[in-house]
Design an enzyme around this catalytic site. Structure first.
Site, PDB file in Angstrom:
ATOM      1  N   HIS A 107       3.810  -2.409   3.094  1.00  0.00           N
ATOM      2  CA  HIS A 107       3.867  -1.041   2.580  1.00  0.00           C
ATOM      3  C   HIS A 107       5.174  -0.818   1.832  1.00  0.00           C
ATOM      4  CE1 HIS A 107       0.957  -0.760   5.920  1.00  0.00           C
ATOM      5  NE2 HIS A 107       0.396   0.200   5.201  1.00  0.00           N
ATOM      6  N   HIS A 139      -5.745   2.682  -4.808  1.00  0.00           N
ATOM      7  CA  HIS A 139      -5.744   3.045  -3.390  1.00  0.00           C
ATOM      8  C   HIS A 139      -6.222   4.488  -3.229  1.00  0.00           C
ATOM      9  CE1 HIS A 139      -4.866   1.895   0.652  1.00  0.00           C
ATOM     10  NE2 HIS A 139      -3.866   2.735   0.845  1.00  0.00           N
ATOM     11  N   HIS A 164      -5.770   9.516  -0.936  1.00  0.00           N
ATOM     12  CA  HIS A 164      -5.700   8.736   0.298  1.00  0.00           C
ATOM     13  C   HIS A 164      -6.668   9.193   1.380  1.00  0.00           C
ATOM     14  CE1 HIS A 164      -3.725   6.489   3.634  1.00  0.00           C
ATOM     15  NE2 HIS A 164      -3.306   5.708   2.657  1.00  0.00           N
ATOM     16  N   ASP A 213       0.816  -1.215   0.000  1.00  0.00           N
ATOM     17  CA  ASP A 213       0.000   0.000   0.000  1.00  0.00           C
ATOM     18  C   ASP A 213       0.852   1.270   0.000  1.00  0.00           C
ATOM     19  OD1 ASP A 213      -2.114  -1.680   0.174  1.00  0.00           O
ATOM     20  OD2 ASP A 213      -2.894  -0.912   2.078  1.00  0.00           O
ATOM     21  N   ASP A 214       0.208   2.354  -0.425  1.00  0.00           N
ATOM     22  CA  ASP A 214       0.682   3.743  -0.257  1.00  0.00           C
ATOM     23  C   ASP A 214       1.761   4.186  -1.227  1.00  0.00           C
ATOM     24  OD1 ASP A 214      -1.107   3.921   1.761  1.00  0.00           O
ATOM     25  OD2 ASP A 214       0.349   3.874   3.399  1.00  0.00           O
TER      26      ASP A 214
END
Length: 732
Positions: free
Chosen positions: A244, A143, A147, A92-93
């Site tokens: 991540h 995603h 955010h 993620d991210d």
């Protein structure tokens, strides 16, 4: 600088429409770039494990809370679990230019696929990393773009976040994805009613939500061993592992991944993407040419915005440093100038007792002309007063003649503009020392004497007086008062020390007649006749000084419209004068000194840097919206504190009360913006080559009252006497 009527043959439209269009378009484009950069560069949080709230999960079907991490809400919500001994690695991210390549290298080495749920704003800045992910055999999911927590977002916000995120994928890869991981989501048993609502909203757009059921907790950086232990499914179960590749230092994640993969393989685990593991169609499907083009355009805008904003950020830093250094140096020099001039025993030389000719160019000055002339006649220095009526239509000349004051002459002429009026006054003046004053200004009894005192020094050719705002009753007048004290008068002290004075103000200036004749009198080549004249004098080698004790009280514009017209003419006229005298930069001697010091200083600090100064305010808004607002406000407050210190020093030098400085912060927010607009407008006009005419401002009056109870004492008899009849005869 005074204001005069425009002769009909030179009158032009003073508002160039193309300039307005240019400014508006430029501001809109810059605002769009800032918005794009702000959205693409907004701070990205790190997803952490959520803890379910029993009340918050009310209404969520058990099929979801007790189900698997892959939730298909394109119809009635259903979920699916990962098969036993099957692991889907998800990140993620990202993408992050530091950590994503290292993660991909580990995956390549072990020939394992993964799914990267990318943030659109990050991906737009690093589209090459998306291509690297696909080249490594891994997949890309969504995603969102900025955010946000989708469980708190409206349906419109959800649609926009996913559409923008999808657009970046289309531009970078020519592909789309139907896999979504909402930010701040966790395991299926933590799904709340609000979260399920967002899953269903995304499902209506064709998205399948992929949560996780194995949290490595790498976002806490607990150590490599802990990450490997947390990321290993229990008792041979399958799972979607949350990791991540962005959001901070991910060195532990990379090291743990390099251990986790071989350990799971040794235990008989296979690695797959979530959709293939649960029997859904393959992800990352090709998009249309139009979608690819739109996505590429978005990525291009982000790239351009990044370059522009980064360049402007560095430029703003340079500008800020230069402005602060200049402010400090100017205050130091101004204090030095003040102490030197007011030191015990300072003298310009023997007292100057020669009589003075005071020229008052006047066009429709009925409101203030009587006060102006009375203040001059009250001088404690011998004077003759020449009021040059430049074709007034309001009876200005009649008012002066009706006063029947000694040593006052009225010269009538057809309207020709202020330079013409001043030259007529010079031609009729009897004395070798000449003072020029605007028709909306009054002198103190000591002003003329102090103004000509520096002529005791034979090298001095002109003297600038201390112009002050007379009426300070309104907010606009007080802002101008602050500007006069902080800007004009501090600047003149510094220019005096550096011997490069660019302007002797039309409100209060003194000259030797021979100097005026040497430069050909007052030119009408520019709108800033006083600046043009002063620059011409500096180039001849004569010294131009500032006498702060020679105070003149002038009427300031009473409305924003009048202020705009006045400052627009000043600014444009100054640019004209700089261009006219540009060759001084390469000339030798005194002219070269003035060009390389005075003109260069004007060009850098009065034109170029002020054009960039609005960046401070623009980035203030940008920082409040897209960065840390507390840090932004602290930095802005620091800038205001520096300005306040400078203002206090300047007011102390002028011996002015400090109470008005409570308006300084508001002046910086409101008044300064008007000055920026004036400068930008003047620059556009100058580049366009438009010639402007004189702008006549409507007088308010009130200087007569100032003579009675203001800072200027009431008139006293003049040392020079002349029969009124003789004065009137010469005026005719």
């Amino acid at each position: 600088m005074g204001r005069h009527h425009t002769p009909a043959r030179t009158r032009h439209r003073w508002v160039p429409r193309r300039g307005v269009v240019f400014i508006v378009v430029a501001l809109m484009m810059f605002s769009c770039l800032l918005l794009v950069h702000g959205l693409a560069g907004s701070q990205i949080g790190v997803d952490a494990a959520a803890h379910p709230d029993a009340e918050a999960t009310d209404g969520v079907p058990p099929a979801i809370t007790a189900g698997g991490p892959v939730i298909d809400a394109r119809g009635a919500p259903v979920s699916a679990r990962m098969p036993a001994k099957t692991v889907a690695l998800t990140f993620d991210d990202g993408p992050d230019p530091t950590w994503t390549p290292q993660v991909l290298e580990v995956l390549r080495r072990h020939q394992v696929p993964a799914t990267f749920f990318v943030v659109g704003s990050m991906a737009a800045r690093h589209p090459d990393l998306l291509r690297d992910i696909r080249a490594a055999g891994s997949e890309v999911g969504l995603h969102t773009f900025t955010h946000p927590d989708l469980s708190d977002a409206s349906g419109v916000r959800i649609d926009r976040e996913l559409a923008e995120n999808q657009l970046v994928l289309a531009g970078a890869l020519g592909e789309s994805s139907y896999l979504l991981r909402p930010p701040y989501s966790s395991t299926a048993n933590a799904v709340t009613a609000d979260a399920l609502r967002s899953f269903e909203a995304a499902g209506r757009d064709g998205y399948v939500t992929v949560l996780s059921d194995v949290d490595s907790e790498d976002w806490q950086r607990p150590g490599v061993d802990a990450i490997v232990r947390n990321a290993t499914p229990q008792n041979g179960a399958g799972g979607v592992v949350l990791l991540h590749d962005a959001g901070g230092d991910r060195s532990q994640t990379v090291a743990a991944l390099d251990r986790l993969i071989p350990e799971l393989q040794a235990q008989g685990y296979r690695f797959a993407t979530p959709e293939t593991a649960v029997g859904l169609p393959a992800d990352n499907r090709p998009v249309s040419t139009a979608a690819h083009l739109a996505g590429s355009t978005l990525i291009g805008l982000v790239a351009v915005a990044g370059v522009v904003v980064d360049a402007l950020t560095w430029l703003l830093l340079v500008v800020g440093v230069l402005v602060v250094l200049r402010l400090v140096l100017m205050l130091v020099v101004a204090v030095r100038h003040h102490r030197r001039r007011h030191a015990p025993g300072f003298s310009w030389g023997p007292p100057v007792t020669a009589p003075v000719s005071v020229i008052v160019p006047a066009y429709n000055e009925k409101e203030n002309i009587a006060a102006t002339v009375r203040s001059l006649v009250a001088s404690d220095h011998p004077v003759e007063v020449l009021v040059v009526d430049d074709g007034s239509t309001d009876g200005t000349a009649d008012i002066v003649e009706a006063l029947r004051l000694p040593n006052v002459r009225v010269i009538r002429q057809a309207n020709g503009g202020k330079p013409s009026a001043l030259n007529a006054g010079i031609a009729h003046a009897r004395h070798d020392l000449i003072v020029m004053i605007d028709g909306d200004t009054v002198f103190e009894p000591t002003t003329v004497g102090r103004l000509v005192a520096p002529f005791a020094d034979p090298t001095v050719g002109a003297v600038a007086g201390n112009a002050k705002v007379a009426s300070r009753r309104g907010l606009l007048a007080r802002w101008q008062h602050i500007e006069y004290v902080m800007g004009f008068n501090v600047d003149r002290r510094v220019y005096d020390v550096l011997r490069c004075m660019p302007t002797v103000p039309g409100a209060a200036g003194a000259f030797r007649r021979q100097v005026l004749l040497q430069v050909g009198g007052v030119s009408d080549d520019t709108l800033a006749e006083d600046t043009d004249l002063t620059m011409a004098i500096c180039r001849t080698g004569w010294r131009v000084v500032y006498e702060d004790a020679a105070r003149a009280w002038t009427e300031a514009p009473a409305t924003l419209g009048q202020l705009w017209r006045q400052r627009y003419r000043w600014s444009y006229g100054t640019m004209q004068s700089m261009w006219k005298h540009r060759h001084a930069v390469v000339e030798p001697g005194a002219s070269g000194h003035f060009g390389r010091v005075g003109l260069a200083h004007l060009a850098v600090f009065q034109v170029l840097l002020p054009l960039l100064a609005p960046l401070v305010d623009i980035f203030l808004v940008y920082g409040l919206i897209f960065l840390d607002p507390v840090t932004t406000l602290v930095l802005w407050a620091a800038v205001q504190a520096v300005q306040m210190v400078a203002a206090v020093v300047a007011f102390r030098l002028e011996r002015e009360p400090l109470g008005v400085l409570v308006l300084l912060p508001l002046q910086q927010i409101v008044y300064r913006q008007l000055m920026y607009a004036v400068l930008i407008r003047s620059m556009v006009t100058a580049v366009g080559g438009i010639r402007l005419g004189w702008q006549k401002l409507r007088r308010v009056g009130g200087l007569e009252d100032l003579l009675q109870d203001g800072p200027v004492p009431a008139p006293a008899p003049s040392p020079l006497r002349e029969p009124v009849g003789a004065a009137r005869a010469r005026a005719r």
